[in-house]
Design a protein around this motif. Structure first.
Motif, short mmCIF file in Angstrom:
data_model
loop_
_atom_site.label_atom_id
_atom_site.label_comp_id
_atom_site.label_asym_id
_atom_site.label_seq_id
_atom_site.Cartn_x
_atom_site.Cartn_y
_atom_site.Cartn_z
N ILE A 4 0.82 -1.22 0.00
CA ILE A 4 0.00 0.00 0.00
C ILE A 4 0.85 1.26 0.00
O ILE A 4 0.46 2.28 -0.55
N ASN A 5 2.05 1.22 0.56
CA ASN A 5 2.90 2.41 0.62
C ASN A 5 3.50 2.79 -0.73
O ASN A 5 4.03 3.87 -0.88
N ASP A 6 3.43 1.90 -1.73
CA ASP A 6 4.07 2.14 -3.02
C ASP A 6 3.09 2.52 -4.13
O ASP A 6 3.46 2.55 -5.29
N ILE A 7 1.85 2.80 -3.80
CA ILE A 7 0.82 2.97 -4.83
C ILE A 7 0.63 4.44 -5.20
O ILE A 7 0.59 5.30 -4.34
N GLY A 8 0.47 4.69 -6.50
CA GLY A 8 0.06 6.00 -6.99
C GLY A 8 -1.45 5.97 -7.16
O GLY A 8 -2.19 5.81 -6.20
N LEU A 9 -1.91 6.07 -8.39
CA LEU A 9 -3.34 6.00 -8.67
C LEU A 9 -3.83 4.58 -8.43
O LEU A 9 -3.17 3.61 -8.81
N CYS A 10 -4.98 4.44 -7.79
CA CYS A 10 -5.51 3.11 -7.51
C CYS A 10 -7.02 3.12 -7.47
O CYS A 10 -7.65 4.17 -7.51
N LYS A 11 -7.57 1.91 -7.39
CA LYS A 11 -9.01 1.71 -7.28
C LYS A 11 -9.23 0.90 -6.02
O LYS A 11 -8.44 0.02 -5.68
N ALA A 12 -10.33 1.18 -5.30
CA ALA A 12 -10.67 0.42 -4.10
C ALA A 12 -12.16 0.53 -3.85
O ALA A 12 -12.84 1.39 -4.41
N LEU A 13 -12.66 -0.36 -3.00
CA LEU A 13 -14.06 -0.30 -2.59
C LEU A 13 -14.20 0.63 -1.39
O LEU A 13 -13.41 0.56 -0.44
N THR A 14 -15.22 1.48 -1.42
CA THR A 14 -15.53 2.34 -0.28
C THR A 14 -16.23 1.51 0.77
O THR A 14 -16.61 0.36 0.53
N LEU A 15 -16.44 2.09 1.93
CA LEU A 15 -17.16 1.39 3.00
C LEU A 15 -18.59 1.06 2.58
O LEU A 15 -19.19 0.12 3.09
N ARG A 16 -19.15 1.81 1.63
CA ARG A 16 -20.50 1.54 1.11
C ARG A 16 -20.51 0.47 0.03
O ARG A 16 -21.56 0.07 -0.46
N GLY A 17 -19.31 0.05 -0.43
CA GLY A 17 -19.23 -0.98 -1.46
C GLY A 17 -19.13 -0.45 -2.88
O GLY A 17 -19.23 -1.21 -3.83
N ASP A 18 -18.91 0.86 -3.04
CA ASP A 18 -18.77 1.47 -4.36
C ASP A 18 -17.30 1.49 -4.77
O ASP A 18 -16.42 1.67 -3.93
N ASP A 19 -17.03 1.32 -6.07
CA ASP A 19 -15.67 1.49 -6.58
C ASP A 19 -15.33 2.97 -6.60
O ASP A 19 -16.16 3.80 -6.99
N GLU A 20 -14.11 3.30 -6.22
CA GLU A 20 -13.64 4.69 -6.26
C GLU A 20 -12.21 4.66 -6.78
O GLU A 20 -11.45 3.72 -6.50
N VAL A 21 -11.83 5.66 -7.54
CA VAL A 21 -10.48 5.79 -8.08
C VAL A 21 -9.87 7.06 -7.51
O VAL A 21 -10.51 8.10 -7.46
N GLY A 22 -8.62 6.96 -7.07
CA GLY A 22 -7.94 8.13 -6.52
C GLY A 22 -6.55 7.76 -6.04
O GLY A 22 -6.01 6.71 -6.40
N HIS A 23 -5.98 8.62 -5.23
CA HIS A 23 -4.65 8.38 -4.66
C HIS A 23 -4.80 7.99 -3.20
O HIS A 23 -5.56 8.60 -2.45
N LEU A 24 -4.04 6.99 -2.79
CA LEU A 24 -4.17 6.42 -1.46
C LEU A 24 -3.57 7.33 -0.40
O LEU A 24 -2.47 7.86 -0.56
N VAL A 25 -4.32 7.49 0.70
CA VAL A 25 -3.88 8.29 1.84
C VAL A 25 -4.18 7.49 3.09
O VAL A 25 -5.26 6.92 3.22
N LYS A 26 -3.21 7.45 4.02
CA LYS A 26 -3.44 6.78 5.32
C LYS A 26 -3.45 7.85 6.40
O LYS A 26 -2.50 8.64 6.51
#
Length: 146
Positions: A4-26
């Motif tokens: 996860i620390n090496d990712i630029g643009l990515c896709k993930a599921l939101t807590l609601r179950g929707d796909d979202e595209v963006g940049h990962l932030v912790k």
């Protein structure tokens, strides 16, 4: 999946179950995708730009491969692609040892040896192994071993 620390643009599921595209932030122990929504004037100049954080499920994060399919859809790690009208399935995964994206198909080694070279611009994304149980089962033992 990719670190996860090496990712630029990515896709993930939101807590609601929707796909979202963006940049990962912790932030603390939580993971978010940072997305920018931009509103333009009629002349094309930026009218308004808002950066939002959407909380996501970290085990669904898929890195962008910097490839697009025949419909110009972004191709992410874990995506399964197929040529139109074919039973051929192509699974995209990240090989951590080689540090690159590779693919595996649902065909046997003998069948694969007879395949023509793949052209990403003739393929379309049909699903992702982190979102589709059938695809996950089909390719569950592939990463790094195929």
């Amino acid at each position: 999946m990719i670190n996860i620390n090496d990712i630029g643009l990515c896709k993930a599921l939101t807590l609601r179950g929707d796909d979202e595209v963006g940049h990962l932030v912790k932030i603390g122990e939580n993971y978010f995708l940072s997305t920018v929504v931009t509103e333009l004037h009629d002349n094309g100049n930026v009218k308004n730009s808002v950066n939002t954080l959407v909380q996501i499920l970290p085990d669904t994060v898929c890195a962008y491969t910097y490839l697009n399919d025949k419909y110009n859809q972004l191709v992410f790690e874990g995506d399964v692609l197929s040529p139109d009208g074919s039973d051929l399935l192509i699974y995209i995964y990240h090989d951590h040892i080689r540090g690159m994206f590779l693919y595996h198909t649902n065909r046997t080694t003998e069948e694969e040896s007879k395949m023509e070279p793949l052209n990403i611009h003739e393929l379309c994304v049909i699903g992702n192994v982190t979102r589709d149980d059938n695809l996950r089962e089909m390719f569950e033992n592939c990463e790094g071993d195929c």
